[in-house]
Design a protein around this motif. Structure first.
Motif, PDB file in Angstrom:
ATOM      1  N   ASN A   1       0.815  -1.284  -0.264  1.00 58.15           N
ATOM      2  CA  ASN A   1      -0.531  -0.428   0.412  1.00 58.15           C
ATOM      3  C   ASN A   1       0.735   1.339  -0.498  1.00 58.15           C
ATOM      4  N   GLU A   2       0.527   2.848   0.002  1.00 60.88           N
ATOM      5  CA  GLU A   2       1.186   3.571  -0.611  1.00 60.88           C
ATOM      6  C   GLU A   2       1.961   3.706   1.280  1.00 60.88           C
TER       7      GLU A   2
ATOM      8  N   ARG B   1       5.222   1.533   0.482  1.00 61.85           N
ATOM      9  CA  ARG B   1       5.680   1.669  -0.708  1.00 61.85           C
ATOM     10  C   ARG B   1       7.151   2.851   0.663  1.00 61.85           C
ATOM     11  N   GLY B   2       6.248   4.086   0.988  1.00 60.07           N
ATOM     12  CA  GLY B   2       7.056   4.948   1.013  1.00 60.07           C
ATOM     13  C   GLY B   2       7.512   4.994   2.010  1.00 60.07           C
TER      14      GLY B   2
ATOM     15  N   ALA C   1       4.180   4.644 -11.797  1.00 63.78           N
ATOM     16  CA  ALA C   1       2.881   4.490 -11.533  1.00 63.78           C
ATOM     17  C   ALA C   1       2.751   3.464 -12.712  1.00 63.78           C
TER      18      ALA C   1
ATOM     19  N   ARG D   1       9.866   6.547  -8.750  1.00 65.06           N
ATOM     20  CA  ARG D   1       8.802   6.206  -8.433  1.00 65.06           C
ATOM     21  C   ARG D   1       8.204   6.238 -10.456  1.00 65.06           C
TER      22      ARG D   1
END
Length: 229
Positions: A196-197, A200-201, A222, A220
């Motif tokens: 999830n974000e 990922r961060g 998308a 990154r």
């Protein structure tokens, strides 16, 4: 060369009106990735790296498509093609002839792209889960896709590294060490479909910060985003 990232582990490379696709799996958009493709490279047999029905459908509908894969993957695709009596006008025999076994430590040309292979074994997930074959592909001495491994190409200055950001077989420190070991000028994510974000961060923050100390600029991408490499 144009590089397009698809969801999870799949990428599409385009140059001189030729198209090469790596790992069109079930987590990706395989039909879109395979549209008009001339060659497909498969790193290993797991479904998130190869959508077999989609690849077989592309082989039947596109008589110029060639597939390169480890022996187990090539065998399963060939058996499916030979056992399918409803293939394209080209026939199942023609499909089977366009499926090629690839060994590690080799080189070949695929659709005008120069390909070298590295590794040979999938990273260990657990002692009770069998290890399968895995091949990393270096395309045109530029783009390296390791599949599900952290194999580092020997004697090669990789220009563009595709980094498996997250997997059941890895931890953040190993991801960072892989980037440091390869030291490619440019790096982009693959194998990120389980994040999830927030997660990922965290991973990308470490890769970006520490990778930069060793000369790697991580960016990154998308899904369906493209860059020139």
């Amino acid at each position: 060369m144009k590089l397009t990232k698809f969801t999870h582990a799949c990428i599409r490379l385009e140059k001189d009106r030729r198209v090469l696709v790596i790992d069109p799996g079930t987590f990706s958009e395989p039909e879109e990735a395979l549209a008009g493709a001339h060659a497909v490279l498969v790193t290993h047999e797991h479904n998130d790296h190869i959508d077999r029905p989609a690849v077989l459908a592309a082989l039947r509908s596109n008589s110029s498509l060639e597939v390169y894969a480890p022996a187990g993957v090539a065998k399963s695709l060939t058996e499916a093609a030979e056992g399918d009596a409803t293939g394209s006008d080209a026939g199942s025999d023609s499909v089977a002839k366009r499926i090629h076994i690839v060994e590690p430590g080799s080189g070949f040309e695929a659709a005008g792209f120069q390909v070298r292979t590295f590794g040979g074994q999938h990273a260990v997930i657990h002692a009770q889960i069998p290890v399968v074959s895995n091949i990393g592909y270096l395309v045109d001495g530029n783009v390296f896709h390791p599949g599900d491994s952290f194999v580092v190409p020997d004697g090669i200055n990789v220009q563009t590294l595709l980094v498996p950001i997250h997997a059941p077989w890895s931890k953040v420190g190993e991801v960072v060490d892989f980037v440091i070991s390869v030291r490619a000028p440019k790096a982009f994510p693959v194998h990120d479909g389980l994040l999830n974000e927030l997660g990922r961060g965290i991973v990308e923050g470490h890769v970006t910060r520490i990778g930069a100390r060793y000369g790697t600029a991580y960016t990154r991408l998308a899904p369906l985003e493209s860059v020139e490499v």
